[in-house]
Scaffold this active site. Structure first.
Site, short mmCIF file in Angstrom:
data_model
loop_
_atom_site.label_atom_id
_atom_site.label_comp_id
_atom_site.label_asym_id
_atom_site.label_seq_id
_atom_site.Cartn_x
_atom_site.Cartn_y
_atom_site.Cartn_z
CG HIS A 32 -39.90 5.72 -73.60
ND1 HIS A 32 -39.39 4.55 -74.12
CD2 HIS A 32 -41.11 5.92 -74.21
CE1 HIS A 32 -40.23 4.07 -75.02
NE2 HIS A 32 -41.27 4.88 -75.08
CB CYS B 240 -43.36 2.33 -73.79
SG CYS B 240 -44.44 3.20 -74.96
CD GLU C 40 -36.25 4.33 -72.23
OE1 GLU C 40 -36.73 4.02 -73.34
OE2 GLU C 40 -36.89 4.26 -71.16
#
Length: 549
Positions: A508, A382, A510
């Site tokens: 993102h 990001c 993750e």
């Protein structure tokens, strides 16, 4: 089967691990073949955590449908292996907003609007909205905060009423509480737990199971004392001790018989199943014979909950690569051209995470440049991708004033710019690109190699984008857009093909990583870190790149 409801509350202090406990129980029950969903009920008055500082709330976890939620939903998804959504997180702000909106529209027919029954009914409707789904056998609801918090009272009253609605056999109360060891006295103390349970009972809730957070093993006599004073069966006093890794918690709960106690109480016929795969995964976390050190350059490094999902995704990638990952937390506010080498030279890879605001940006740009110029594996997420774009524009393209509109609206080279759809919007809540969007990968790129599939779906949380007007300049100079939206208008991934491994993604990754299935980008990133580490170890002794483990 009629849906069963489990409520997880906490007492004495915060940060006891209610979220991990709820997620671990969900994992065990799913392993028994049950359909599970989990709900976080947060008592704060914010509509969602999207505008809250990470210093106060930690990470904002984003779901596929674009909900900005509590970080515990990340634990739920990772442990139970299910994708959650906006219905899985409800705040007091949302509850009161719904009630007041209904009142303004005449929904209560002129009646007096009160906490009981109107607020509590709205809370129960959020619980039942999940539980009434056909595929759900058990709905687990975690109540944020601690017993005694004034803002928690409507939620506790609501779950008290659920037992009246559904009966004892269809509801279960689990209370997570602290059993401290007082070092000076050399004793385990049960009084905090006793007082916490008493506060619950005054509200009308008698816990069925106690999860006792403790640093020391609880002997039989301590369990009997807690059971007697808290009116709980001895077998339902469950030890919840400290573990090396959170993924061990379901295994410890299984050893304590927690899931069996739960299904017995709820009258569920769900025999035990083999959890060998989960056990093997936990063993791999500690068994890796190689170590890689990855520097995370951010501005919340003293509060690692702000990067909770990143830390977990690195652990998952370590499992997938058969190595151990050690995160080195580096405060970007203190990085500069004079000390950058001292801070980063011993690392095997560098990661710059997401964030908002210009604090610490200069340090992040120094970290990006160091990784680019020294062939250190780099992953920008990001804002970390945006920093990679800004650094490249300044130091490779020669656009010295290049910047993001977020940091300098007057920059002549806004290589990161505001999305057109956000022009003129002043309300900070819900103004971002949120949720899951499709990304088409360019064949032959490192990103395509990592995913081995296209298109892919990834979760976003941002306002600013790569300015496509500069794309041709970047590609000519050596940074390519390797992933984009289906219409090609929005850059999703950038990378440097001539660098050993340099990738920035606007989304993102993750948020979609799992312990049993590491995210492809994190998996490839850690693999690159392993290769870089090996190359340093084989360098000639005495050279700057040589480092022994």
């Amino acid at each position: 089967m009629t849906t069963k409801y489990i409520f997880v509350t906490g007492g004495v202090v915060s940060s006891l691990g209610k979220g991990i406990a709820a997620a671990s129980l969900g994992q065990l029950l799913k392993n028994r073949g049950l359909g599970i969903t989990i709900l976080k009920l947060d008592p704060y008055l914010n509509v969602d955590p999207g505008t809250m500082s990470p210093f106060q709330h930690g990470e904002v976890f984003v779901t596929d449908d674009g909900a900005e939620t509590d970080l515990d939903l990340g634990h739920y998804e990772r442990f139970v292996g299910i994708d959650l959504g906006q219905d899985n997180n409800a705040t007091a702000g949302q509850i009161y907003d719904a009630v007041i909106t209904r009142e303004r529209r005449g929904g209560y027919l002129g009646g007096t609007v009160q906490v009981i029954p109107h607020v509590t009914d709205e809370i129960k409707s959020r619980i039942y909205r999940l539980g009434d789904r056909d595929e759900i056998d058990v709905c687990i609801a975690e109540i944020g905060g601690t017993v005694g918090d004034i803002e928690s009272l409507p939620f506790l009253e609501a779950i008290r009423q659920v037992r009246l609605d559904h009966g004892v056999g269809s509801t279960l109360y689990i209370h997570v509480t602290l059993v401290p060891f007082i070092k000076a006295a050399g004793e385990i103390k049960t009084k905090p737990t006793q007082h916490s349970v008493r506060a619950l009972r005054e509200i009308g809730i008698q816990p069925d199971i106690l999860l006792c957070r403790t640093e020391c093993p609880l002997g039989r006599s301590i369990r009997e004392k807690i059971a007697l004073f808290c009116n709980v069966a001895v077998g339902n006093v469950i030890e919840a001790g400290d573990v090396r890794c959170i993924y061990e918690v379901p295994l410890r709960f299984r050893e304590e018989g927690l899931d069996q106690r739960v299904v017995d109480h709820l009258g569920i016929d769900a025999p035990e199943t083999d959890i060998a795969e989960w056990e093997a995964m936990v063993q791999r976390i500690h068994a890796g014979d190689r170590l890689v050190r990855i520097g995370i350059c951010g501005k919340y490094v003293n509060l690692q909950d702000a990067y909770k999902s990143i830390n977990e995704a690195l652990t998952h990638a370590g499992i997938g690569n058969g190595c151990r990952v050690e995160a080195q937390w580096i405060d970007s506010e203190f990085l500069n051209s004079d000390n950058i080498s001292a801070h980063l030279a011993d690392l095997d890879a560098i990661l710059v995470p997401g964030g908002f605001g210009d604090r610490g940006i200069d340090g992040k740009l120094h970290a990006v440049r160091y990784a680019r110029e020294n062939d250190v594996p780099y992953l920008g997420i990001c804002l970390g991708m945006q920093c990679a774009v800004i650094e490249f524009a300044r130091n490779v393209l020669g656009l010295q004033d290049a910047n993001s509109r977020e940091f300098d609206a007057e920059s002549p080279h806004r290589v990161i710019d505001l999305m057109s759809s956000q022009e003129g919007i002043l309300d900070m809540g819900g103004t971002m690109r949120l949720g899951s969007f499709e990304c088409v990968l360019q064949p032959g790129t490192r990103s395509a190699e990592a995913y081995a599939a296209t298109p892919v779906q990834e979760r976003h949380r941002h306002r600013y984008e790569f300015n496509s007007a500069y794309e041709q300049q970047f590609e000519t100079a050596g940074m390519v857009v390797s992933g984009a939206s289906p219409d090609g208008r929005l850059a999703e991934i950038v990378e440097i093909p001539l660098h050993p491994w340099f990738v920035g993604c606007q989304f993102h990754p993750e948020f979609k990583s799992r312990p049993m299935k590491a995210h492809p980008l994190f998996l490839a990133f850690v693999k690159a870190a392993l290769a870089y580490s090996a190359s340093r170890e084989t360098a000639a002794p005495g050279t700057e790149t040589s480092r022994l483990r």
